[in-house]
Design an enzyme around this catalytic site. Structure first.
Site, PDB file in Angstrom:
ATOM      1  N   ASP A   1       0.786  -1.159   0.039  1.00 39.60           N
ATOM      2  CA  ASP A   1      -0.081  -0.125  -0.131  1.00 39.60           C
ATOM      3  C   ASP A   1       0.697   1.290  -0.041  1.00 39.60           C
ATOM      4  OD1 ASP A   1      -2.013   1.693   0.344  1.00 39.60           O
ATOM      5  OD2 ASP A   1      -2.873   0.951   2.102  1.00 39.60           O
TER       6      ASP A   1
ATOM      7  N   HIS B   1      -0.514   4.271  -0.141  1.00 45.97           N
ATOM      8  CA  HIS B   1      -1.277   5.030   0.603  1.00 45.97           C
ATOM      9  C   HIS B   1      -1.428   6.444   0.439  1.00 45.97           C
ATOM     10  CE1 HIS B   1      -3.137   5.838   4.941  1.00 45.97           C
ATOM     11  NE2 HIS B   1      -3.208   4.492   4.724  1.00 45.97           N
TER      12      HIS B   1
ATOM     13  N   GLU C   1      -0.987  -0.433  -4.127  1.00 45.62           N
ATOM     14  CA  GLU C   1      -2.398   0.160  -3.760  1.00 45.62           C
ATOM     15  C   GLU C   1      -2.092   1.667  -3.598  1.00 45.62           C
ATOM     16  OE1 GLU C   1      -5.376   0.373  -0.084  1.00 45.62           O
ATOM     17  OE2 GLU C   1      -4.531  -1.490  -0.344  1.00 45.62           O
TER      18      GLU C   1
ATOM     19  N   GLU D   1     -10.571   3.564  -2.333  1.00 43.51           N
ATOM     20  CA  GLU D   1     -11.007   3.506  -1.040  1.00 43.51           C
ATOM     21  C   GLU D   1     -11.612   4.755  -0.801  1.00 43.51           C
ATOM     22  OE1 GLU D   1      -7.442   4.283   2.137  1.00 43.51           O
ATOM     23  OE2 GLU D   1      -7.112   2.343   0.842  1.00 43.51           O
TER      24      GLU D   1
ATOM     25  N   HIS E   1     -12.133  -2.527   0.229  1.00 42.21           N
ATOM     26  CA  HIS E   1     -11.497  -1.934   1.525  1.00 42.21           C
ATOM     27  C   HIS E   1     -12.416  -2.193   2.756  1.00 42.21           C
ATOM     28  CE1 HIS E   1     -10.069   1.891   3.573  1.00 42.21           C
ATOM     29  NE2 HIS E   1      -8.950   1.348   3.250  1.00 42.21           N
TER      30      HIS E   1
END
Length: 381
Positions: A182, A184, A208, A234, A284
């Site tokens: 991730d 993020h 991700e 997400e 998510h």
């Protein structure tokens, strides 16, 4: 049947639960994302739910359309409030008909759901030891944050540290452990290209949010440079929020959040759109037990879901975890990296309201970390 009243609970570590009651004694549970605006979300939930008193809770689509189609629509606050309400209405409908919700959305397409577990924390460390712990519990897929703070252009030292962590897991478990990485949204375009290329040889399950969702035009550039599947979604809400992602065709895996995107049916609609574009879904779900139980319902009837995030033991769950608020704890029992599809009516979850009331008295103030780079500029968390 009519909606008679509702109650909103703010619960540590960072969860907001909503319970909607009816005049026939059937109640439903939903969950909202606290984020950094707990009181704003709670106020929005009370305002929107107040408009539903006396309405038929079984008319879920009519209610959803009414709540969504305001003049000023969209945004994460509206998104999570509508999602939590919609979730509770499906719980009521399933309980009324004595069926799990997935039976009302077309029925099961699978026998079980594959799940993965988080390792490493916000600033990733000790990943091999944590991966070993998950391996010993039967997990064969994990996800970790790629890095901590990262400037627009940053040092190769940080890139090498990320690569070393991923390499250590691959060396320990070989190809038997799938590794999600991730970014993020912490990584900006200049470093995202470097980091994605450096990680490619370790064959991540996906990377991700390699860039922030508002920089979605760069997904295509990264996709053209590496073979690693790209995942995102997400922070997007409603099917309209995913339109450009589908049109662009660079993302391989979408990750709608049932507590933000608009609820169960909206997540199912988004997944169906993805299926038409030959895209996978990995929803998510790093929050509380109601959201995860609701997500399992959509997973059960959605063929292009290939793996599910789950939040037992995630680094955010300080003080309380999912099972603390659930009576039928077996719904979150994982075996060999899979969980059975839920069988109970509604969302399939039995909440411990007495426990929730007790913890809610402690109040809730949750903010994501406020990070800065070495030069004092704001860093993405």
């Amino acid at each position: 049947m009519k909606i008679s009243d509702f109650v909103v609970y703010k619960v540590k570590p960072r969860w907001i639960f909503i319970k909607i009651n009816t005049d026939e004694g059937i109640s439903g549970w939903g969950e909202l994302v606290s984020g950094t605006k707990t009181e704003t979300v709670v106020a929005g939930a009370k305002e929107m739910c107040g408009k539903l008193i006396g309405k038929n809770p079984l008319e879920i689509e009519r209610i959803w359309q009414r709540l969504h189609r305001s003049f000023f629509r969209g945004g994460p606050i509206n998104g999570t409030v509508i999602s939590g309400i919609e979730m509770a209405l499906w719980d009521i409908k399933g309980k009324t008909l004595n069926l799990p919700v997935y039976e009302l959305l077309g029925g099961a397409v699978r026998d079980k759901i594959k799940v993965y577990s988080w390792i490493g924390g916000d600033r990733p460390s000790d990943v091999v030891a944590m991966a070993q712990e998950r391996w010993d519990k039967g997990f064969r897929a994990v996800k970790m944050n790629a890095t901590s703070e990262m400037h627009y252009v940053d040092s190769l030292e940080k890139v090498n540290a990320t690569v070393k962590r991923v390499a250590s897991i691959r060396e320990k478990f070989g190809n038997a452990m799938s590794i999600g990485i991730d970014f993020h949204g912490r990584v900006h375009k200049p470093m995202a290209k470097v980091l994605a290329k450096a990680l490619e040889e370790y064959h991540p399950m996906f990377i991700e949010e390699p860039v922030l969702p508002e920089n979605e035009e760069y997904f295509a550039q990264i996709s053209n440079e590496v073979s690693t599947p790209i995942a995102t979604g997400e922070r997007l809400y409603t099917r309209w929020g995913f339109k450009n992602i589908f049109k662009q065709g660079a993302v391989d895996i979408i990750q709608p959040d049932i507590s933000l995107c608009g609820g169960l049916l909206e997540e199912r609609k988004i997944a169906a759109m993805a299926e038409a574009y030959d895209m996978a879904v990995a929803p998510h779900a790093p929050y509380g037990p109601v959201a995860l139980a609701a997500t399992f319902q959509v997973d059960a009837c959605t063929p292009n879901v290939f793996i599910q995030e789950q939040s037992l033991g995630i680094h955010y769950n300080q003080g309380f975890d999912l099972l603390d608020f659930v009576k039928n704890k077996e719904i979150f029992q994982y075996k060999d990296s899979f969980v059975d599809i839920p069988k109970g009516p509604g969302l399939g979850i039995e909440m411990d309201e007495d426990k929730i009331k007790d913890v809610a008295q402690e109040g809730l103030v949750w903010n994501n970390p406020a990070w800065v780079n070495d030069d004092g500029t704001i860093a993405e968390w």
